[in-house]
Design a protein around this motif. Structure first.
Motif, PDB file in Angstrom:
ATOM      1  N   TRP A  48       0.821  -1.202   0.000  1.00 16.03           N
ATOM      2  CA  TRP A  48       0.000   0.000   0.000  1.00 16.03           C
ATOM      3  C   TRP A  48       0.865   1.267   0.000  1.00 16.03           C
ATOM      4  N   SER A  49       2.110   1.147  -0.393  1.00 18.27           N
ATOM      5  CA  SER A  49       3.056   2.262  -0.239  1.00 18.27           C
ATOM      6  C   SER A  49       2.612   3.536  -0.953  1.00 18.27           C
ATOM      7  N   GLU A  50       1.977   3.429  -2.105  1.00 18.61           N
ATOM      8  CA  GLU A  50       1.539   4.636  -2.817  1.00 18.61           C
ATOM      9  C   GLU A  50       0.442   5.364  -2.058  1.00 18.61           C
ATOM     10  N   ARG A  51      -0.529   4.631  -1.530  1.00 17.21           N
ATOM     11  CA  ARG A  51      -1.650   5.260  -0.822  1.00 17.21           C
ATOM     12  C   ARG A  51      -1.253   5.724   0.571  1.00 17.21           C
ATOM     13  N   LEU A  52      -0.187   5.170   1.134  1.00 16.25           N
ATOM     14  CA  LEU A  52       0.241   5.536   2.487  1.00 16.25           C
ATOM     15  C   LEU A  52       1.539   6.338   2.483  1.00 16.25           C
ATOM     16  N   ALA A  53       1.842   6.980   1.371  1.00 19.38           N
ATOM     17  CA  ALA A  53       3.118   7.679   1.229  1.00 19.38           C
ATOM     18  C   ALA A  53       3.320   8.769   2.284  1.00 19.38           C
ATOM     19  N   GLY A  54       2.285   9.497   2.653  1.00 22.99           N
ATOM     20  CA  GLY A  54       2.450  10.595   3.602  1.00 22.99           C
ATOM     21  C   GLY A  54       2.191  10.223   5.051  1.00 22.99           C
ATOM     22  N   VAL A  55       1.954   8.951   5.339  1.00 18.46           N
ATOM     23  CA  VAL A  55       1.621   8.523   6.701  1.00 18.46           C
ATOM     24  C   VAL A  55       2.891   8.247   7.493  1.00 18.46           C
ATOM     25  N   GLU A  56       2.932   8.754   8.718  1.00 19.50           N
ATOM     26  CA  GLU A  56       4.051   8.484   9.615  1.00 19.50           C
ATOM     27  C   GLU A  56       3.638   7.410  10.612  1.00 19.50           C
ATOM     28  N   PHE A  57       4.608   6.603  11.024  1.00 20.50           N
ATOM     29  CA  PHE A  57       4.380   5.585  12.038  1.00 20.50           C
ATOM     30  C   PHE A  57       5.339   5.863  13.188  1.00 20.50           C
ATOM     31  N   ALA A  58       4.829   5.757  14.417  1.00 17.49           N
ATOM     32  CA  ALA A  58       5.646   6.090  15.584  1.00 17.49           C
ATOM     33  C   ALA A  58       5.313   5.172  16.744  1.00 17.49           C
ATOM     34  N   VAL A  59       6.219   5.157  17.717  1.00 17.10           N
ATOM     35  CA  VAL A  59       6.014   4.424  18.963  1.00 17.10           C
ATOM     36  C   VAL A  59       6.138   5.419  20.108  1.00 17.10           C
ATOM     37  N   GLU A  60       5.178   5.390  21.019  1.00 16.88           N
ATOM     38  CA  GLU A  60       5.245   6.190  22.236  1.00 16.88           C
ATOM     39  C   GLU A  60       5.096   5.246  23.414  1.00 16.88           C
ATOM     40  N   ASP A  61       5.645   5.642  24.556  1.00 11.28           N
ATOM     41  CA  ASP A  61       5.575   4.771  25.729  1.00 11.28           C
ATOM     42  C   ASP A  61       4.155   4.587  26.229  1.00 11.28           C
ATOM     43  N   VAL A  62       3.470   5.683  26.496  1.00 10.01           N
ATOM     44  CA  VAL A  62       2.105   5.600  27.027  1.00 10.01           C
ATOM     45  C   VAL A  62       1.243   6.674  26.371  1.00 10.01           C
ATOM     46  N   LEU A  74      -4.298   1.025  22.823  1.00 14.68           N
ATOM     47  CA  LEU A  74      -3.054   0.360  22.457  1.00 14.68           C
ATOM     48  C   LEU A  74      -2.399   1.040  21.259  1.00 14.68           C
ATOM     49  N   SER A  75      -3.228   1.698  20.436  1.00 17.69           N
ATOM     50  CA  SER A  75      -2.720   2.438  19.280  1.00 17.69           C
ATOM     51  C   SER A  75      -3.712   3.545  18.957  1.00 17.69           C
ATOM     52  N   ALA A  76      -3.268   4.486  18.129  1.00 15.38           N
ATOM     53  CA  ALA A  76      -4.134   5.592  17.736  1.00 15.38           C
ATOM     54  C   ALA A  76      -3.633   6.178  16.432  1.00 15.38           C
ATOM     55  N   THR A  77      -4.542   6.844  15.736  1.00 16.34           N
ATOM     56  CA  THR A  77      -4.174   7.610  14.551  1.00 16.34           C
ATOM     57  C   THR A  77      -4.467   9.065  14.856  1.00 16.34           C
ATOM     58  N   ARG A  78      -3.453   9.889  14.683  1.00 14.31           N
ATOM     59  CA  ARG A  78      -3.586  11.318  14.944  1.00 14.31           C
ATOM     60  C   ARG A  78      -3.199  12.067  13.682  1.00 14.31           C
ATOM     61  N   THR A  79      -3.580  13.324  13.632  1.00  7.44           N
ATOM     62  CA  THR A  79      -3.142  14.185  12.541  1.00  7.44           C
ATOM     63  C   THR A  79      -2.249  15.257  13.136  1.00  7.44           C
ATOM     64  N   VAL A  80      -1.001  15.291  12.680  1.00 10.26           N
ATOM     65  CA  VAL A  80      -0.025  16.257  13.157  1.00 10.26           C
ATOM     66  C   VAL A  80       0.394  17.113  11.965  1.00 10.26           C
ATOM     67  N   ASP A  81       0.061  18.393  12.003  1.00 13.42           N
ATOM     68  CA  ASP A  81       0.369  19.327  10.909  1.00 13.42           C
ATOM     69  C   ASP A  81      -0.141  18.808   9.568  1.00 13.42           C
ATOM     70  N   GLY A  82      -1.343  18.256   9.573  1.00  8.45           N
ATOM     71  CA  GLY A  82      -1.951  17.767   8.341  1.00  8.45           C
ATOM     72  C   GLY A  82      -1.474  16.400   7.877  1.00  8.45           C
ATOM     73  N   THR A  83      -0.543  15.798   8.630  1.00  5.12           N
ATOM     74  CA  THR A  83      -0.010  14.484   8.264  1.00  5.12           C
ATOM     75  C   THR A  83      -0.571  13.424   9.200  1.00  5.12           C
ATOM     76  N   PRO A  84      -1.197  12.371   8.658  1.00  2.00           N
ATOM     77  CA  PRO A  84      -1.672  11.301   9.536  1.00  2.00           C
ATOM     78  C   PRO A  84      -0.494  10.577  10.178  1.00  2.00           C
ATOM     79  N   GLU A 118      -5.143  -0.027  12.142  1.00  2.00           N
ATOM     80  CA  GLU A 118      -4.940   1.404  11.893  1.00  2.00           C
ATOM     81  C   GLU A 118      -4.784   1.687  10.402  1.00  2.00           C
ATOM     82  N   VAL A 119      -4.044   0.844   9.685  1.00  2.00           N
ATOM     83  CA  VAL A 119      -3.861   1.024   8.236  1.00  2.00           C
ATOM     84  C   VAL A 119      -5.199   0.838   7.523  1.00  2.00           C
TER      85      VAL A 119
END
Length: 132
Positions: A48-62, A74-84, A118-119
């Motif tokens: 899905w790399s073309e459709r998810l090109a602008g998506v960032e993936f991250a790990v946070e402690d809590v 356990l996970s979440a999708t947020r929008t940071v500066d217009g980037t999912p 999430e994807v």
């Protein structure tokens, strides 16, 4: 007069690391978790790399506490500066996986399921289409 404790008590020099830094045993729990998430994201996102090109993936402690929420996410999708941005929360995921008694296999399965969910939500498709 007090004597300061010394680490080199017997004149043999200071102790070095037990394993070289490139050996997996020297990774911390959070580094191992980051690696597991990175591997699953790369594997799942590749088709899905073309459709998810602008998506960032991250790990946070809590996650940040939410007074309206009764469960710990356990996970979440947020929008940071217009980037999912998909975030996996390490401590709750490790806790959930550890409660099952299955260890790393359960941890990998849980990470996979979270990333797939999430994807799928980002793509607007059922999870079965992302990971059959």
């Amino acid at each position: 007069m007090s004597r300061a404790k010394r680490r080199d008590r017997h004149g043999r020099g200071l102790r070095g690391p037990l394993a070289p830094p490139e050996v997996p045993i020297s990774l911390t729990r959070s580094e191992k978790f980051d690696d597991l998430v990175r591997e699953e994201v790369q594997r799942i996102v590749a088709p899905w790399s073309e459709r998810l090109a602008g998506v960032e993936f991250a790990v946070e402690d809590v996650p940040q506490p939410d007074p309206d929420e009764t469960r710990v996410p356990l996970s979440a999708t947020r929008t940071v500066d217009g980037t999912p941005r998909v975030v996996v929360f390490r401590r709750p995921v490790e806790s959930r996986a550890g409660a099952s008694g299955q260890g790393e296999r359960e941890l990998v399965r849980l990470i996979r399921d979270l990333v797939v969910e999430e994807v799928a939500a980002l793509l607007g498709v059922p999870p079965e289409e992302v990971e059959p």
